[in-house]
Design an enzyme around this catalytic site. Structure first.
Site, mmCIF file in Angstrom:
data_model
loop_
_atom_site.group_PDB
_atom_site.id
_atom_site.type_symbol
_atom_site.label_atom_id
_atom_site.label_comp_id
_atom_site.label_asym_id
_atom_site.label_seq_id
_atom_site.Cartn_x
_atom_site.Cartn_y
_atom_site.Cartn_z
ATOM 1 N N THR A 71 -1.979 34.650 -22.951
ATOM 2 C CA THR A 71 -1.874 33.439 -23.771
ATOM 3 C C THR A 71 -3.133 32.580 -23.620
ATOM 4 O OG1 THR A 71 0.519 33.497 -23.498
ATOM 5 C CG2 THR A 71 -0.447 31.399 -24.212
ATOM 6 N N CYS A 327 15.303 35.821 -39.092
ATOM 7 C CA CYS A 327 15.877 34.480 -39.234
ATOM 8 C C CYS A 327 17.004 34.519 -40.262
ATOM 9 C CB CYS A 327 14.807 33.503 -39.718
ATOM 10 S SG CYS A 327 13.340 33.546 -38.720
HETATM 11 N N1 PLP Z 1 -0.044 38.857 -26.752
HETATM 12 C C1 PLP Z 1 0.870 39.823 -26.825
HETATM 13 C C2 PLP Z 1 0.762 40.844 -27.895
HETATM 14 C C3 PLP Z 1 1.931 39.879 -25.916
HETATM 15 O O1 PLP Z 1 2.847 40.842 -26.022
HETATM 16 C C4 PLP Z 1 1.993 38.886 -24.905
HETATM 17 C C5 PLP Z 1 3.115 38.874 -23.948
HETATM 18 O O2 PLP Z 1 4.256 39.071 -24.302
HETATM 19 C C6 PLP Z 1 0.995 37.910 -24.858
HETATM 20 C C7 PLP Z 1 -0.013 37.922 -25.799
HETATM 21 C C8 PLP Z 1 1.009 36.835 -23.813
HETATM 22 O O3 PLP Z 1 0.576 37.327 -22.586
HETATM 23 P P1 PLP Z 1 0.903 36.541 -21.233
HETATM 24 O O4 PLP Z 1 2.355 36.736 -20.949
HETATM 25 O O5 PLP Z 1 0.033 37.200 -20.200
HETATM 26 O O6 PLP Z 1 0.513 35.123 -21.451
#
Ligand code: PLP
Length: 381
Positions: A71, A327
């Site tokens: 994230t 949804c």
């Molecule tokens: N991007 C994708 C495609 C993910 O599957 C995830 C986690 O579920 C993330 C970003 C976020 O990663 P993190 O949990 O390390 O913040």
């Protein structure tokens, strides 16, 4: 039987990773920024971990920045490109992870133009539309994920990288779900930013990294100390970083064997489901083994009034999977990914996601339970 089929949410820690991390929790507790012996020892481990990750991705250590996870890495790539690189227009898709979609929504409120590339009914990117968007907008950045975490669809990274190069756009890909599941030669792909998160490949939670191509100069996202070569303030999560590098090393060492094993589990699940549930389908491209992430299978169940209870009933039977109804009925907790697909939204959706630790017996048990629970339900006439 206890079955964990939610590896796209997170994977269990590999015990060998835990062993590698332990000394950095107990013995080597120095701050890597300290110049005394305690600090220097830890600094060495940190830089060795960075070099390991860089070597596996065929880039230089100076292009790897450790973060708190996927994230933060996604946020850094997008927000810093807008702030520092003059990006005025973002091209993305409606089926990205919330780490990207919510970041884009926040930037849109601040006046950044966002365009969403057209998708097929199965969620496949329309590359011609992507090219049109690039052709008609200058100062663009493309943010498209490599492997979708819900339906497993894979993006053609090379094709998108070439398009971005042609039109002078920045290219960020959320590679969280494919990192350490495929070999990414980042020296060949025209990516400016790529992302890893250790807990998706049997490493610890709360640690990840952002690859930033050496030609991409941005300023810090998190201000503070001089850590990560002044790019990301905050004392480093040393045991997490050591664990991440160890998990990645193991994943690369055993990738082919694990891939074969997991692909076999996925194929077996598809075949057994087809044989036991009339009208079962698969969401997105997840049953196409060439076009989807081998760890993810998103199952589409014929409509039933009790579909919402299925996850709960599977859980009671010791099976952890994840849901994702679209949804409906004014509820906003459905899957934004499934909602974008051309599918009967009244059908149930269950995501199975596998790891190297899963077995054929677990597949057989889970499919049998799912079929019997499903058949015991009220099926509308
Ligand atoms: N991007 C994708 C495609 C993910 O599957 C995830 C986690 O579920 C993330 C970003 C976020 O990663 P993190 O949990 O390390 O913040």
């Amino acid at each position: 039987m206890n079955v964990y089929f939610d590896n796209a949410a997170t994977t269990p820690l590999d015990p060998a990773v835990f062993e590698a991390m332990k000394p950095y929790l107990l013995e080597h507790y120095g701050n890597p920024s300290s110049i005394h012996t305690h600090g220097r020892k830890v600094r060495t481990a940190l830089e060795q971990a960075r070099k390991k990750v860089a070597d596996l991705l065929n880039v230089t250590p100076g292009e790897i920045f450790f973060t708190s996870g996927g994230t933060e890495a996604d946020n850094t790539a997008i927000r810093c490109s807008i702030r520092d690189k003059g990006v005025k227009h973002l091209i993305s898709s409606k089926i990205e992870h919330h780490a990207v979609t919510h970041t884009l929504e926040a930037k849109e409120k601040e006046g950044v133009k966002i365009s969403y590339v057209n998708l097929s009914g199965d969620g496949e990117v329309d590359y011609d539309h992507l090219e049109d968007l690039l052709k008609n907008n200058s100062n663009s950045m493309v943010s498209l994920m490599h492997a979708n975490n819900e339906i497993g669809n894979l993006l053609d990274l090379k094709r998108v990288g070439d398009l971005c190069e042609t039109y002078g756009a920045i290219f960020h890909s959320d590679t969280v779900q494919s990192m350490a599941h495929y070999v990414h030669d980042l020296s060949q792909l025209k990516l400016d930013f790529a992302v890893g998160s250790a807990h998706k490949f049997h490493g610890p939670k709360g640690i990840g990294f952002l690859y930033i191509n050496h030609e991409m100069k941005i300023n810090p996202f998190i201000h503070g100390g001089a850590q990560e070569r002044n790019m990301r303030g905050g004392t480093e999560n040393v045991c997490g970083i050591v664990g991440l590098a160890k998990a990645m090393e193991i994943a690369y060492g055993e990738m082919e064997a694990h891939r074969k094993h997991i692909e076999n589990l996925k194929k077996r699940t598809i075949e057994k489901l087809r044989a036991s549930i009339d009208g079962v389908g698969f969401n997105g491209l997840s049953d196409d083994l060439d076009k989807s992430l081998y760890t993810v299978l998103n199952i589409c169940l014929p409509p039933s009034e009790d579909n919402d209870m299925l996850l709960f009933n599977l859980d009671i039977n010791g099976i952890s999977v994840s849901g994702g109804s679209a949804c409906t009925s004014g509820s906003n907790i459905g899957s934004h990914v499934l909602a974008e697909l051309d599918r009967d939204q009244s059908r149930g959706a269950i995501r199975f996601s596998f790891s190297k630790y899963n077995t054929e017996e677990e597949v057989d048990y889970a499919v049998e339970k799912l079929a019997s629970l499903y058949q015991g339900q009220t099926i509308p006439a």
